[in-house]
Scaffold this active site. Structure first.
Site, mmCIF file in Angstrom:
data_model
loop_
_atom_site.group_PDB
_atom_site.id
_atom_site.type_symbol
_atom_site.label_atom_id
_atom_site.label_comp_id
_atom_site.label_asym_id
_atom_site.label_seq_id
_atom_site.Cartn_x
_atom_site.Cartn_y
_atom_site.Cartn_z
ATOM 1 N N LYS A 51 2.706 5.386 1.018
ATOM 2 C CA LYS A 51 2.609 4.249 0.091
ATOM 3 C C LYS A 51 1.805 4.530 -1.182
ATOM 4 O O LYS A 51 2.104 3.971 -2.231
ATOM 5 C CB LYS A 51 2.021 3.029 0.811
ATOM 6 N N ASP B 127 4.027 -6.397 -0.070
ATOM 7 C CA ASP B 127 3.317 -6.694 1.188
ATOM 8 C C ASP B 127 2.405 -7.918 1.065
ATOM 9 O O ASP B 127 2.456 -8.829 1.888
ATOM 10 C CB ASP B 127 2.462 -5.494 1.617
#
Ligand code: ATR
Length: 289
Positions: free
Chosen positions: A71, A107
Site C-alpha cells: 500500500k 479505506d
C-alpha cells in the site's frame, strides 16, 4: 462467465493474496451491474512490484486494488495520487486513465461511510478513541478528522508511532483536538469518559486476542467498533455487546471501500447489499482453505 475480447480487467495486487475476498465481492457486483468486466487476484511479490505496475499500463488493465504489503511501497511507481492518499501515505486503489496511473485511498472513507450507513453515526463534534497507529489507523484517522470530531485520542502499543501520527495530522486539522497515548489500560481508563466511538484499528482480535481495556469506564451509549472482519465478532466486540454497547464490525468497511473503488473505476454506484451478502457467505465458507 462471458469473457470476450472486449472484457475489461480489474484486479488486486497483494502478497500473499489467496485469502482475499475482493474477487468474489467485486465479481458479484460486476454481474449485478451487467458490466463486461472481470476482477482477478494477482500475487505480486515485493521484488516484482514495479513490473506489475507497468503491466497495468501495458496490458490495459482498467484498475486494481492494492493490499498488504504494497500500500505504501507502490506510491513511487504511480503518476499521481489523491491529496487524501498523500496525507495517509498509502493507497488501496489505482485507476488507469488512458495510461496515467492515479492512486487513491478508499479505506478511511469506507470506514466512515459504514458507520453512517449501518448506525447513522456522525462523528462531528464527538470524542473518538482510535487504538492503533499503523496503516489502517492512519487512513481512518484522516477520514474521521475530515468529519470534524471534537477530540481524537490515538493509543498505540508503540507510543512514538502514535505521537508521530498526531504531530503530522494536527497541523492539517487544527480544529480537532488530538492526543497520543500508549496502549496501557490503566492510563487509557482515565481517558475513556465522554468517548462516543471506540475503534480498534490494531490487528489484535484476528487471532482471538482481547484488548484488555476496562470498557465499563465508557459512557453507556459509546459505539464500540472493530475493523477486523475475520472473525466478525472479535473478543472486543463480544465483551462490548455483553456490556450492552452498540457494536460495529469490520465487514462494512471492507464492502464500502470496495464500493468506492468500483465507483472510481466505473462511475457507478455499487450494489452494497449484494457485496455484503457475498462476503458474509465466503466468511462462513472460507475459500480456498
Ligand atoms: P495495518 O496496516 O493493519 O494497520 P500495521 O501498519 O502493521 O498494519 O499496524 C498494526 C497495528 O496493530 C499497529 O498499531 C500495532 O502496534 P505497534 O505500532 O506497536 O506495532 C498494532 N498491534 C499489532 N500487534 C499488537 C499487539 N500484540 N498488541 C498491541 N498492538 C498491536
Amino acid at each position: 462467465m462471458k469473457i470476450s475480447g472486449k472484457t475489461k480487467i480489474l484486479g488486486i495486487f497483494g502478497y500473499p493474496i489467496e485469502h482475499t475476498l475482493s474477487p468474489q465481492m467485486h465479481n458479484a457486483a460486476i454481474e449485478v451491474l451487467g458490466l463486461d468486466m472481470v476482477y482477478l487476484p494477482f500475487e505480486v511479490r515485493p521484488e516484482g512490484l514495479g513490473i506489475a505496475v507497468e503491466a497495468i499500463r501495458s496490458l490495459g488493465i482498467l484498475g486494481v486494488n492494492v493490499t498488504i504489503p504494497h500500500k505504501s511501497a507502490i506510491i513511487p511507481y504511480l503518476d499521481r495520487i489523491s491529496e487524501e492518499a498523500r496525507v495517509i501515505g498509502a493507497i488501496n486503489t489505482i485507476v488507469n486513465r488512458g495510461g496515467e496511473l492515479i492512486g487513491y485511498n478508499t479505506d478511511g472513507e469506507g470506514y466512515v461511510r459504514s458507520l453512517k450507513r449501518e448506525l447513522d453515526f456522525d462523528v462531528k463534534g464527538k470524542k473518538v478513541l482510535i487504538l492503533g497507529a499503523g496503516g489502517a489507523a492512519r487512513g481512518i484517522l484522516v477520514s474521521i478528522a475530515r468529519e470534524g470530531p471534537k477530540d481524537v485520542i490515538v493509543a498505540n502499543r508503540t507510543i512514538t508511532k502514535a505521537s508521530t501520527l498526531v504531530r503530522e495530522l494536527k497541523g492539517l486539522f487544527p480544529d480537532v483536538g488530538m492526543t497520543a497515548l500508549g496502549l496501557i489500560p490503566e492510563i487509557l481508563k482515565v481517558h475513556l469518559g465522554g468517548t462516543a466511538l471506540l475503534i480498534n484499528a490494531t490487528s489484535l482480535g484476528m487471532r482471538g486476542e482481547g484488548i484488555g481495556l476496562p470498557l465499563d469506564a465508557l459512557p453507556g451509549d459509546t459505539v464500540v467498533s472493530d475493523i477486523v472482519y475475520k472473525p466478525l465478532i472479535t473478543p472486543l466486540l463480544e465483551e462490548a455487546s455483553a456490556l450492552g454497547f452498540i457494536t460495529h464490525n469490520g465487514l462494512g468497511m471492507l464492502v464500502e471501500q470496495g464500493a468506492l473503488s468500483l465507483k472510481l473505476w466505473t462511475g457507478l454506484d455499487a450494489p452494497i447489499e449484494i457485496m455484503r451478502e457475498v462476503v458474509l457467505k465466503y466468511l462462513d465458507n472460507p475459500y480456498p482453505i
